[in-house]
Design a protein around this motif. Structure first.
Motif, PDB file in Angstrom:
ATOM      1  N   GLU A 103      52.582  36.377  39.679  1.00 33.85           N
ATOM      2  CA  GLU A 103      51.641  35.332  40.076  1.00 33.85           C
ATOM      3  C   GLU A 103      51.053  35.619  41.454  1.00 33.85           C
ATOM      4  O   GLU A 103      49.862  35.397  41.700  1.00 33.85           O
ATOM      5  CB  GLU A 103      52.366  33.996  40.077  1.00 33.85           C
ATOM      6  N   ILE A 104      51.890  36.113  42.368  1.00 35.27           N
ATOM      7  CA  ILE A 104      51.415  36.448  43.716  1.00 35.27           C
ATOM      8  C   ILE A 104      50.323  37.509  43.647  1.00 35.27           C
ATOM      9  O   ILE A 104      49.264  37.387  44.274  1.00 35.27           O
ATOM     10  CB  ILE A 104      52.590  36.928  44.594  1.00 35.27           C
ATOM     11  N   VAL A 105      50.557  38.559  42.889  1.00 36.99           N
ATOM     12  CA  VAL A 105      49.576  39.639  42.769  1.00 36.99           C
ATOM     13  C   VAL A 105      48.270  39.119  42.184  1.00 36.99           C
ATOM     14  O   VAL A 105      47.175  39.399  42.693  1.00 36.99           O
ATOM     15  CB  VAL A 105      50.143  40.790  41.913  1.00 36.99           C
ATOM     16  N   LEU A 106      48.357  38.332  41.127  1.00 38.40           N
ATOM     17  CA  LEU A 106      47.149  37.835  40.475  1.00 38.40           C
ATOM     18  C   LEU A 106      46.382  36.859  41.362  1.00 38.40           C
ATOM     19  O   LEU A 106      45.143  36.899  41.427  1.00 38.40           O
ATOM     20  CB  LEU A 106      47.508  37.170  39.146  1.00 38.40           C
ATOM     21  N   PHE A 107      47.087  35.980  42.056  1.00 40.40           N
ATOM     22  CA  PHE A 107      46.386  35.020  42.913  1.00 40.40           C
ATOM     23  C   PHE A 107      45.640  35.737  44.020  1.00 40.40           C
ATOM     24  O   PHE A 107      44.450  35.467  44.263  1.00 40.40           O
ATOM     25  CB  PHE A 107      47.356  34.012  43.521  1.00 40.40           C
ATOM     26  N   ARG A 108      46.322  36.634  44.720  1.00 41.68           N
ATOM     27  CA  ARG A 108      45.665  37.321  45.828  1.00 41.68           C
ATOM     28  C   ARG A 108      44.549  38.240  45.341  1.00 41.68           C
ATOM     29  O   ARG A 108      43.520  38.389  46.019  1.00 41.68           O
ATOM     30  CB  ARG A 108      46.695  38.102  46.639  1.00 41.68           C
ATOM     31  N   LEU A 109      44.706  38.817  44.165  1.00 48.31           N
ATOM     32  CA  LEU A 109      43.628  39.636  43.600  1.00 48.31           C
ATOM     33  C   LEU A 109      42.404  38.780  43.325  1.00 48.31           C
ATOM     34  O   LEU A 109      41.277  39.137  43.705  1.00 48.31           O
ATOM     35  CB  LEU A 109      44.104  40.308  42.307  1.00 48.31           C
ATOM     36  N   MET A 110      42.584  37.646  42.668  1.00 46.75           N
ATOM     37  CA  MET A 110      41.450  36.778  42.354  1.00 46.75           C
ATOM     38  C   MET A 110      40.843  36.183  43.623  1.00 46.75           C
ATOM     39  O   MET A 110      39.616  36.041  43.737  1.00 46.75           O
ATOM     40  CB  MET A 110      41.891  35.649  41.418  1.00 46.75           C
ATOM     41  N   GLN A 111      41.674  35.832  44.589  1.00 44.97           N
ATOM     42  CA  GLN A 111      41.181  35.273  45.843  1.00 44.97           C
ATOM     43  C   GLN A 111      40.252  36.255  46.554  1.00 44.97           C
ATOM     44  O   GLN A 111      39.112  35.915  46.905  1.00 44.97           O
ATOM     45  CB  GLN A 111      42.353  34.919  46.768  1.00 44.97           C
ATOM     46  N   TYR A 112      40.734  37.467  46.749  1.00 41.46           N
ATOM     47  CA  TYR A 112      39.958  38.408  47.569  1.00 41.46           C
ATOM     48  C   TYR A 112      38.872  39.125  46.777  1.00 41.46           C
ATOM     49  O   TYR A 112      37.847  39.499  47.354  1.00 41.46           O
ATOM     50  CB  TYR A 112      40.899  39.387  48.266  1.00 41.46           C
TER      51      TYR A 112
END
Length: 293
Positions: free
Chosen positions: A259-268
């Motif tokens: 979830e951390i990887v996906l959130f930060r990927l979508m955010q940036y």
């Protein structure tokens, strides 16, 4: 009327009952308050819930919606001296939320304030970290920068009459107004003891869209800010590493790693796209930004 609580809604039936119950439970201590719903075409039980809680409802056509336009419609309908804004998926924490939020306005210490935001059990782990970063446990009144967030904020109506929200922006209408107010000598404040639980239940594409439309708006608010592809890579890597380190410390890394990887990927990735690929909104893109599928 001392305060008008303005809530923008579009299919907010899931959390609106809890929000309105929390509003009703506020200790007003001699203050008078009303609740104004600005609805942009809900097809669920939102309007029935609003009616059951004796809210005043005004409408904006779905095709006319922007965050700024919806707020301006609500502000025009509001009768309170203080305009209080809260998202339809936020829940006030405690019975002093309203009184605490508008107190700096009533005392003349600020013209536009925003309150604390905290995560909910459904909140994604990385967003919990963002809330901790941007909404600390100490108030700053007035503050030196233009950061502000209308998910939980309040504005003097006489100030709004002089400078309304920009209706053309895809987001960050709060920061854009704060920038104009600061330029004219008005004061912005952060109220830590007026907190809400902010509940985002978004698909990953919706997370990307949220950050993309905010980045498009940021080009107007802070035109000197540019995000390159190299910046995207750096920010993504740093965000994942910082969140992962905190998750390890909290002993929940295995639960939240993906979830951390996906959130930060979508955010940036959304931030990069919005900043780098500025374009006029098509009707289809506007629909994707503002309304969940």
């Amino acid at each position: 009327m001392d305060a008008s609580i303005v809530i923008r809604t579009y299919n907010e039936a899931k959390w609106l009952p809890e929000l309105l119950a929390a509003v009703k439970a506020q200790r007003l201590e001699g203050l008078s308050a009303e609740t104004v719903i600005v609805d942009s075409g809900s097809t669920d039980e939102t309007l029935a819930i609003a009616e059951a809680h004796q809210c005043r409802v005004v409408h904006i056509a779905k095709e006319d919606f922007t965050f700024g336009r919806s707020l301006n419609v609500g502000c025009e309908a509001a009768r309170g001296e203080s305009l209080v804004f809260i998202s339809g998926h936020c829940i006030p924490v405690g019975e002093e939320w309203l009184a605490n939020l508008i107190q700096p306005l009533r005392e003349g210490r600020a013209h536009y304030v925003y309150g604390r935001q905290e995560g909910h059990p459904l909140t994604k782990y990385s967003e919990h970290q963002l809330f901790k970063k941007y909404y600390p446990d100490r108030s700053v009144i007035p503050q030196q920068d233009i950061f502000c967030n209308n998910a939980n904020s309040a504005l003097l109506k006489r100030v709004w009459r002089e400078q309304a929200f920009d209706e053309t922006l895809t987001g960050l209408e709060d920061m854009e107004l704060a920038k104009r107010l600061v330029a004219t000598g008005r004061r912005i404040g952060y109220v830590a003891d007026a907190s809400v639980l902010h509940i985002h239940e978004e698909t990953w594409s919706r997370v990307k869209n949220r950050y993309e439309r905010e980045a498009i708006a940021l080009r107007t608010v802070l035109p000197d800010v540019h995000v390159s592809f190299w910046d995207f890579l750096r920010y993504f890597a740093a965000g994942v590493m910082l969140d992962s380190g905190q998750a390890i410390q909290d002993k929940v890394f295995l639960k939240h790693a993906g979830e951390i990887v996906l959130f930060r990927l979508m955010q940036y990735w959304g931030t990069y796209r919005g900043n780098h690929h500025h374009r006029r909104l098509s009707a289809q893109r506007k629909e994707a930004y503002f309304y969940p599928r």
